[in-house]
Scaffold this motif. Structure first.
Motif, short mmCIF file in Angstrom:
data_model
loop_
_atom_site.label_atom_id
_atom_site.label_comp_id
_atom_site.label_asym_id
_atom_site.label_seq_id
_atom_site.Cartn_x
_atom_site.Cartn_y
_atom_site.Cartn_z
N THR A 5 0.86 -1.18 0.00
CA THR A 5 0.00 0.00 0.00
C THR A 5 0.89 1.23 0.00
O THR A 5 1.83 1.32 0.80
CB THR A 5 -0.90 0.01 1.25
N VAL A 6 0.59 2.18 -0.88
CA VAL A 6 1.37 3.42 -0.98
C VAL A 6 0.48 4.56 -0.51
O VAL A 6 -0.63 4.75 -1.03
CB VAL A 6 1.84 3.67 -2.43
N GLU A 7 0.98 5.30 0.49
CA GLU A 7 0.25 6.44 1.04
C GLU A 7 1.15 7.66 1.04
O GLU A 7 2.36 7.54 1.21
CB GLU A 7 -0.19 6.18 2.48
N LEU A 8 0.55 8.82 0.90
CA LEU A 8 1.24 10.09 1.05
C LEU A 8 0.91 10.63 2.44
O LEU A 8 -0.27 10.70 2.81
CB LEU A 8 0.79 11.07 -0.03
N TRP A 9 1.92 10.98 3.21
CA TRP A 9 1.75 11.56 4.54
C TRP A 9 2.29 12.99 4.48
O TRP A 9 3.48 13.21 4.71
CB TRP A 9 2.50 10.76 5.59
N PRO A 10 1.47 13.98 4.16
CA PRO A 10 1.95 15.36 4.05
C PRO A 10 2.63 15.81 5.35
O PRO A 10 2.05 15.68 6.44
CB PRO A 10 0.68 16.16 3.79
N GLY A 11 3.85 16.28 5.24
CA GLY A 11 4.59 16.74 6.40
C GLY A 11 4.88 15.64 7.41
O GLY A 11 5.21 15.92 8.56
N GLY A 12 4.72 14.36 7.00
CA GLY A 12 4.95 13.25 7.91
C GLY A 12 3.83 13.05 8.92
O GLY A 12 3.98 12.32 9.89
N ILE A 13 2.68 13.67 8.68
CA ILE A 13 1.56 13.61 9.62
C ILE A 13 0.59 12.52 9.19
O ILE A 13 -0.10 12.65 8.17
CB ILE A 13 0.84 14.98 9.71
N GLY A 14 0.53 11.45 9.97
CA GLY A 14 -0.32 10.30 9.64
C GLY A 14 -1.79 10.64 9.55
O GLY A 14 -2.53 10.04 8.78
N ALA A 15 -2.24 11.60 10.34
CA ALA A 15 -3.66 11.98 10.33
C ALA A 15 -4.07 12.58 8.98
O ALA A 15 -5.25 12.58 8.63
CB ALA A 15 -3.95 12.96 11.45
N LEU A 16 -3.09 13.07 8.22
CA LEU A 16 -3.39 13.68 6.91
C LEU A 16 -3.10 12.73 5.74
O LEU A 16 -3.15 13.12 4.59
CB LEU A 16 -2.55 14.95 6.73
N ARG A 17 -2.81 11.47 6.07
CA ARG A 17 -2.40 10.53 5.01
C ARG A 17 -3.49 10.37 3.95
O ARG A 17 -4.68 10.48 4.23
CB ARG A 17 -2.02 9.19 5.59
N ARG A 18 -2.99 10.11 2.73
CA ARG A 18 -3.89 9.92 1.59
C ARG A 18 -3.40 8.73 0.79
O ARG A 18 -2.23 8.67 0.42
CB ARG A 18 -3.86 11.19 0.73
N PRO A 19 -4.26 7.75 0.53
CA PRO A 19 -3.82 6.58 -0.26
C PRO A 19 -3.56 6.98 -1.71
O PRO A 19 -4.28 7.81 -2.28
CB PRO A 19 -5.00 5.62 -0.16
N LEU A 20 -2.51 6.39 -2.27
CA LEU A 20 -2.17 6.64 -3.67
C LEU A 20 -2.34 5.40 -4.53
O LEU A 20 -2.76 5.50 -5.68
CB LEU A 20 -0.72 7.14 -3.79
N GLY A 21 -2.02 4.23 -3.98
CA GLY A 21 -2.13 3.01 -4.78
C GLY A 21 -1.89 1.77 -3.97
O GLY A 21 -1.47 1.82 -2.82
N THR A 22 -2.19 0.64 -4.60
CA THR A 22 -2.02 -0.67 -3.99
C THR A 22 -1.52 -1.64 -5.05
O THR A 22 -1.89 -1.54 -6.21
CB THR A 22 -3.36 -1.19 -3.43
N MET A 23 -0.69 -2.59 -4.61
CA MET A 23 -0.22 -3.64 -5.51
C MET A 23 -0.38 -4.98 -4.81
O MET A 23 -0.01 -5.13 -3.65
CB MET A 23 1.24 -3.40 -5.88
N HIS A 24 -0.93 -5.95 -5.53
CA HIS A 24 -1.07 -7.32 -5.03
C HIS A 24 -0.17 -8.20 -5.89
O HIS A 24 -0.26 -8.17 -7.11
CB HIS A 24 -2.51 -7.81 -5.16
N ILE A 25 0.68 -8.98 -5.23
CA ILE A 25 1.63 -9.85 -5.93
C ILE A 25 1.43 -11.26 -5.39
O ILE A 25 1.70 -11.53 -4.22
CB ILE A 25 3.09 -9.40 -5.69
N GLY A 26 0.95 -12.16 -6.24
CA GLY A 26 0.67 -13.53 -5.81
C GLY A 26 1.46 -14.55 -6.61
O GLY A 26 1.52 -14.49 -7.84
N ASN A 27 2.06 -15.50 -5.91
CA ASN A 27 2.83 -16.57 -6.54
C ASN A 27 1.86 -17.53 -7.22
O ASN A 27 0.89 -17.99 -6.61
CB ASN A 27 3.66 -17.30 -5.49
N VAL A 28 2.13 -17.85 -8.49
CA VAL A 28 1.27 -18.76 -9.25
C VAL A 28 2.02 -20.03 -9.68
O VAL A 28 1.58 -20.74 -10.58
CB VAL A 28 0.64 -18.06 -10.49
N SER A 29 3.14 -20.32 -8.99
CA SER A 29 3.92 -21.49 -9.39
C SER A 29 4.31 -22.34 -8.18
O SER A 29 5.41 -22.88 -8.11
CB SER A 29 5.16 -21.06 -10.18
N ASN A 30 3.39 -22.47 -7.23
CA ASN A 30 3.57 -23.37 -6.08
C ASN A 30 4.87 -23.15 -5.33
O ASN A 30 5.52 -24.10 -4.88
CB ASN A 30 3.45 -24.83 -6.51
#
Length: 103
Positions: A5-30
């Motif tokens: 999960t990628v979030e932007l935390w303006p000024g390092g303040i978690g209360a102001l965080r805003r999500p930017l994107g998500t990536m799911h990576i799954g193994n498909v070869s056992n």
């Protein structure tokens, strides 16, 4: 499965965080020593830079699982960066044409 999960935390303040994107990576070869992965990369719309939401689905092939997790993430991020801008460019051009048909 890895979930990033990628979030932007303006000024390092978690209360102001805003999500930017998500990536799911799954193994498909056992969990083989050399594995293939299915990746879904999603990015939210960003009105500050004029990009609409985007999603890309692709595979990372022949990844050596004895490497650190960052190597897999790097390959997945590089491929997502290649795929998502094309979607944004087409979407932006279509939006411009709708707004100003003479362009």
């Amino acid at each position: 499965m890895l979930v990033v999960t990628v979030e932007l935390w303006p000024g390092g303040i978690g209360a102001l965080r805003r999500p930017l994107g998500t990536m799911h990576i799954g193994n498909v070869s056992n969990l083989a020593d050399v594995s293939n992965y299915r990746v879904i990369a999603m990015e939210l719309a960003n009105p500050l830079i004029g990009t609409p939401a985007g999603i890309a689905e692709f595979r990372v092939l022949d990844h050596n699982r004895r490497q650190r997790v960052w190597a897999l993430l790097r390959h997945a991020c590089e491929e997502a960066a290649r795929r998502l801008p094309g979607m944004w460019t087409e979407a932006r051009l279509a939006a411009r044409r709708r707004a100003d048909p003479l362009r």
